[in-house]
Design an enzyme around this catalytic site. Structure first.
Site, PDB file in Angstrom:
ATOM      1  N   GLU A   5       0.874  -1.169   0.000  1.00  0.00           N
ATOM      2  CA  GLU A   5       0.000   0.000   0.000  1.00  0.00           C
ATOM      3  C   GLU A   5       0.914   1.223   0.000  1.00  0.00           C
ATOM      4  O   GLU A   5       1.824   1.323   0.828  1.00  0.00           O
ATOM      5  CB  GLU A   5      -0.884   0.013   1.258  1.00  0.00           C
ATOM      6  CG  GLU A   5      -1.844   1.169   1.215  1.00  0.00           C
ATOM      7  CD  GLU A   5      -2.807   1.228   2.398  1.00  0.00           C
ATOM      8  OE1 GLU A   5      -2.834   0.290   3.212  1.00  0.00           O
ATOM      9  OE2 GLU A   5      -3.518   2.243   2.484  1.00  0.00           O
TER      10      GLU A   5
ATOM     11  N   ARG B  73       5.343 -12.878   9.511  1.00  0.00           N
ATOM     12  CA  ARG B  73       5.938 -11.535   9.405  1.00  0.00           C
ATOM     13  C   ARG B  73       7.350 -11.547   9.960  1.00  0.00           C
ATOM     14  O   ARG B  73       7.623 -12.259  10.930  1.00  0.00           O
ATOM     15  CB  ARG B  73       5.149 -10.552  10.283  1.00  0.00           C
ATOM     16  CG  ARG B  73       3.975  -9.903   9.659  1.00  0.00           C
ATOM     17  CD  ARG B  73       3.369  -8.919  10.650  1.00  0.00           C
ATOM     18  NE  ARG B  73       3.719  -7.560  10.298  1.00  0.00           N
ATOM     19  CZ  ARG B  73       3.089  -6.868   9.352  1.00  0.00           C
ATOM     20  NH1 ARG B  73       2.097  -7.397   8.679  1.00  0.00           N
ATOM     21  NH2 ARG B  73       3.453  -5.640   9.082  1.00  0.00           N
TER      22      ARG B  73
ATOM     23  N   LYS C 280       4.102   0.636   9.584  1.00  0.00           N
ATOM     24  CA  LYS C 280       4.244   1.886   8.834  1.00  0.00           C
ATOM     25  C   LYS C 280       3.600   3.051   9.574  1.00  0.00           C
ATOM     26  O   LYS C 280       4.064   4.181   9.489  1.00  0.00           O
ATOM     27  CB  LYS C 280       3.619   1.729   7.441  1.00  0.00           C
ATOM     28  CG  LYS C 280       4.571   1.099   6.438  1.00  0.00           C
ATOM     29  CD  LYS C 280       3.994   1.137   5.040  1.00  0.00           C
ATOM     30  CE  LYS C 280       2.988   0.013   4.860  1.00  0.00           C
ATOM     31  NZ  LYS C 280       2.448  -0.067   3.499  1.00  0.00           N
TER      32      LYS C 280
HETATM   33  P1  ATP Z   1       1.948  -2.047   7.863  1.00  0.00           P
HETATM   34  O1  ATP Z   1       1.008  -2.689   8.809  1.00  0.00           O
HETATM   35  O2  ATP Z   1       3.254  -1.676   8.444  1.00  0.00           O
HETATM   36  O3  ATP Z   1       1.325  -0.919   7.077  1.00  0.00           O
HETATM   37  P2  ATP Z   1       1.339  -3.788   5.765  1.00  0.00           P
HETATM   38  O4  ATP Z   1       1.388  -5.268   5.876  1.00  0.00           O
HETATM   39  O5  ATP Z   1       0.011  -3.161   5.786  1.00  0.00           O
HETATM   40  O6  ATP Z   1       2.301  -3.183   6.826  1.00  0.00           O
HETATM   41  P3  ATP Z   1       1.709  -3.529   2.984  1.00  0.00           P
HETATM   42  O7  ATP Z   1       2.179  -2.362   2.236  1.00  0.00           O
HETATM   43  O8  ATP Z   1       0.262  -3.863   2.872  1.00  0.00           O
HETATM   44  O9  ATP Z   1       2.104  -3.308   4.481  1.00  0.00           O
HETATM   45  O10 ATP Z   1       2.595  -4.802   2.683  1.00  0.00           O
HETATM   46  C1  ATP Z   1       2.897  -5.282   1.409  1.00  0.00           C
HETATM   47  C2  ATP Z   1       3.288  -6.727   1.537  1.00  0.00           C
HETATM   48  O11 ATP Z   1       4.381  -6.871   2.414  1.00  0.00           O
HETATM   49  C3  ATP Z   1       2.154  -7.561   2.100  1.00  0.00           C
HETATM   50  O12 ATP Z   1       2.067  -8.767   1.374  1.00  0.00           O
HETATM   51  C4  ATP Z   1       2.574  -7.799   3.512  1.00  0.00           C
HETATM   52  O13 ATP Z   1       2.037  -9.002   3.983  1.00  0.00           O
HETATM   53  C5  ATP Z   1       4.097  -7.810   3.408  1.00  0.00           C
HETATM   54  N1  ATP Z   1       4.715  -7.411   4.673  1.00  0.00           N
HETATM   55  C6  ATP Z   1       4.482  -6.285   5.374  1.00  0.00           C
HETATM   56  N2  ATP Z   1       5.178  -6.270   6.521  1.00  0.00           N
HETATM   57  C7  ATP Z   1       5.886  -7.426   6.547  1.00  0.00           C
HETATM   58  C8  ATP Z   1       6.803  -8.009   7.476  1.00  0.00           C
HETATM   59  N3  ATP Z   1       7.134  -7.409   8.615  1.00  0.00           N
HETATM   60  N4  ATP Z   1       7.336  -9.214   7.169  1.00  0.00           N
HETATM   61  C9  ATP Z   1       7.023  -9.833   6.017  1.00  0.00           C
HETATM   62  N5  ATP Z   1       6.174  -9.345   5.114  1.00  0.00           N
HETATM   63  C10 ATP Z   1       5.599  -8.153   5.359  1.00  0.00           C
HETATM   64 MG    MG Z   2      -1.591  -3.106   4.473  1.00  0.00          MG
END
Ligand code: ATP
Ligand code: MG
Length: 568
Positions: free
Chosen positions: A43, A267, A277
């Site tokens: 995102e 994760r 984020k």
């Molecule tokens: P945040 O909660 O920090 O915003 P998010 O999971 O919403 O993180 P996205 O931009 O939606 O962030 O993530 C893109 C991809 O990266 C998704 O497939 C997510 O599952 C993966 N991802 C995000 N954080 C991690 C992590 N700490 N370890 C492994 N994969 C991750």
């Molecule tokens: Mg997300």
């Protein structure tokens, strides 16, 4: 899929359950003749962090292994939080990590198709417009132990639903006044299946579609269908989406579209930092750090600025692997991979962070000479360079003690040490200021020890680094430490804030460092090992005549540990 200059064999060698699943699906032709297709779906509401690097390496690495392809897809369904700046930084970071995508996609490319499919579900009696407020919807949803209750609007006629939904799209209703919901099962044990919201009204400008839309799809409705449109075979995501998988499948089945399959993995969490984020944005907005690329941040741009390499990050996340249970990895493990990589590759240089002047009384005034120094003892092909030696030098303040504590083998009155690659010197006397502070140390040298070699088999217990005072270049050095002072930053008192656990000493700035003259031409991003001190990288804030170095990592310092233990 890997860009050619950063071919990365390490990704192929570690086993994980995701690879086993894909292997089986390929063997059984689960997706017919379709090739393996994955996507990385960030995102654009912040910068990528090292957790994303794990997802990127899995998405790109596994597809590549099976001769498949990977799309970069921006999951841009929340216009209020998303910005072009993030879209740009994400592309830059994915490339820096060493990957290139098959297609650049946006969930917003599919807003039209998603809308058509919503109409299709309404016509099939599988979606309805609900006038309950957000609060009421929450109340009606029930809890983990109690079933939910049907909304009074659940049995609206199909025609009425079609009319209201098209009017929602036309902008006739204010934000939050109505939603479109899937009609599934309000008594489902899985709360996600209790008539989830598909669309909300939001009169907000989108970074790509502008004001074309005032209804936006929810993540769950957009994600699986976007996968399906791109013929994604293996949609890998993190474990918190496991409970959403039945819903992911439900939409795809109702619409009878390409059967993309979601698979969840753990994760990445690291000690002494966090990967949310939202929290990282807060650090930026409250000026707790100097931006998303502050070298203390766990973001890829922060790690890059600090001097971390894509090779080390890839090797690290590959070694961590993927599993089905969340855990926490020691930050030191990432540091270990980074040290290994820099030890192999970083050019050596001599730099004195906290200078103390040394005068060699028996070295002729005005004389200077060049000593030959290996650029990288780990890599003979890196060659040698000439470093200027003269009568007046800087050494580290830590490398001299007027009264040496036990087991201190560096310079002290009457003691002989080796000046690296140069000569043996013995401290003879010191000069102090009226306030008692040390100004300079006077030494004598042994001309027969040129090159740092013992002339007569005599041993010295310590080798210290130095730079010639007359030829040194000055620099600012930024020393970084852990961003948070607790291994688990979320370990806070009940009323407290995670940011209370920020390490108040995570940045120390030294303004008076003295470097060997060869560093005068160093460019932003250049990485070095300052001998005996650590790994350093030129910061982009540097300008001609004003060098700034970030410490990537210290070398392991056994003395510091001993010093702490013994209280010396
Ligand atoms: P945040 O909660 O920090 O915003 P998010 O999971 O919403 O993180 P996205 O931009 O939606 O962030 O993530 C893109 C991809 O990266 C998704 O497939 C997510 O599952 C993966 N991802 C995000 N954080 C991690 C992590 N700490 N370890 C492994 N994969 C991750
Ligand atoms: Mg997300």
């Amino acid at each position: 899929m890997m860009t050619s200059n950063t071919e990365s064999p390490e990704i192929r060698t570690t086993s994980n359950f995701l690879r086993d699943i894909i292997e089986e699906d390929v063997r059984t032709k689960k997706f017919g003749d379709a090739t393996v297709q994955t996507r990385f779906p960030p995102e654009p509401n912040g910068y990528l962090h090292i957790g994303h690097a794990k997802a990127i390496c899995l998405d790109f690495g596994l597809a590549d292994e099976f001769g498949g392809k990977t799309n970069l897809r921006f999951d841009d369904t929340n216009p209020e939080k998303e910005e072009q700046e993030y879209v740009d930084s994400i592309q830059n970071d994915v490339r820096w990590l060493g990957f290139d995508w098959e297609r650049l996609c946006y969930a917003s490319d599919y807003f039209g198709q998603l809308y058509e499919w919503a109409l299709q579900l309404i016509r099939a009696g599988k979606a309805y417009v609900d006038d309950l407020t957000a609060d009421e919807i929450r109340q009606y949803r029930g809890t983990l132990t109690e079933p939910g209750r049907d909304s009074p609007y659940r049995d609206r006629a199909i025609e009425e639903n079609l009319d209201l939904f098209t009017r929602m799209k036309r902008g006739e209703f204010p934000d939050g006044s109505r939603v479109l919901r899937a009609k599934i099962d309000m008594a489902s044990p899985n709360v996600n299946m209790r008539d989830p919201v598909m669309y909300r009204i939001l009169h907000a400008s989108h970074h790509r579609t502008g004001d074309d839309w005032c209804i936006y799809p929810m993540y769950d409705y957009a994600h699986g269908q976007s996968d399906s449109i791109e013929h994604v075979t293996h949609s890998m995501c993190t474990l918190e989406f496991a409970d959403h998988q039945p819903l992911y499948r439900w939409y795809i089945e109702q619409l009878a579209i390409f059967p993309s399959q979601q698979i969840e993995f753990d994760r990445l969490n690291l000690t002494y930092t966090l990967m949310s984020k939202r929290k990282l944005l807060q650090l930026v907005q409250e000026n707790r750090v100097k931006g998303w690329d502050d070298p203390r941040m766990p973001t890829l741009s922060g790690l890059r600025r600090r001097g971390f390499t894509p090779e080390a990050i890839r090797a690290f996340v590959t070694s961590v692997g993927a599993s089905r249970t969340n855990g926490v990895v020691d930050f030191e493990m990432l540091e270990h991979f980074q040290r290994n990589d820099l030890n192999r590759r970083a050019a050596r240089a001599m730099a004195v962070l906290r200078p103390l002047k040394v005068v060699i009384d028996n070295y002729p005034e005005g004389r200077k000479e060049f000593v030959d120094v290996a650029n990288n003892p780990e890599d003979p092909s890196a060659g040698t360079r000439q470093v200027l030696f003269s009568r007046e030098l800087y050494i580290e303040q830590d490398d001299f003690r007027e009264v040496p504590p036990p087991k201190y083998y560096r310079l002290s009155p009457g003691k002989e040490v080796r000046l690296r690659n140069a000569y043996f010197v013995t401290a003879q006397s010191i000069v102090k200021a009226p306030d008692g502070s040390l100004i300079e140390v006077h030494c004598t040298y042994d001309p027969a020890s040129r090159g740092g070699n013992s002339p007569d088999g005599r041993k010295v217990k310590s080798t210290i680094h130095w730079v010639s005072t007359a030829h040194a270049v000055s620099a600012e050095i930024r020393l970084y430490d852990k961003l948070f002072s607790k291994p688990d930053p979320y370990d806070v008192e009940e009323s407290g804030d995670v940011l209370d656990n920020l390490n108040p000493n995570s940045l120390e700035i030294l303004t008076g460092a003295k470097l060997e003259p060869s560093l005068a031409d160093a460019k932003a991003g250049d990485r070095f090992q300052f001998e005996r001190v650590g790994y350093f990288c030129v910061d982009p804030d540097s300008s001609p005549g004003k060098l700034i170095f970030n410490r990537t990592l210290p070398l392991k310092d056994s003395w510091a540990k001993l010093e702490k233990k013994t209280g010396a």
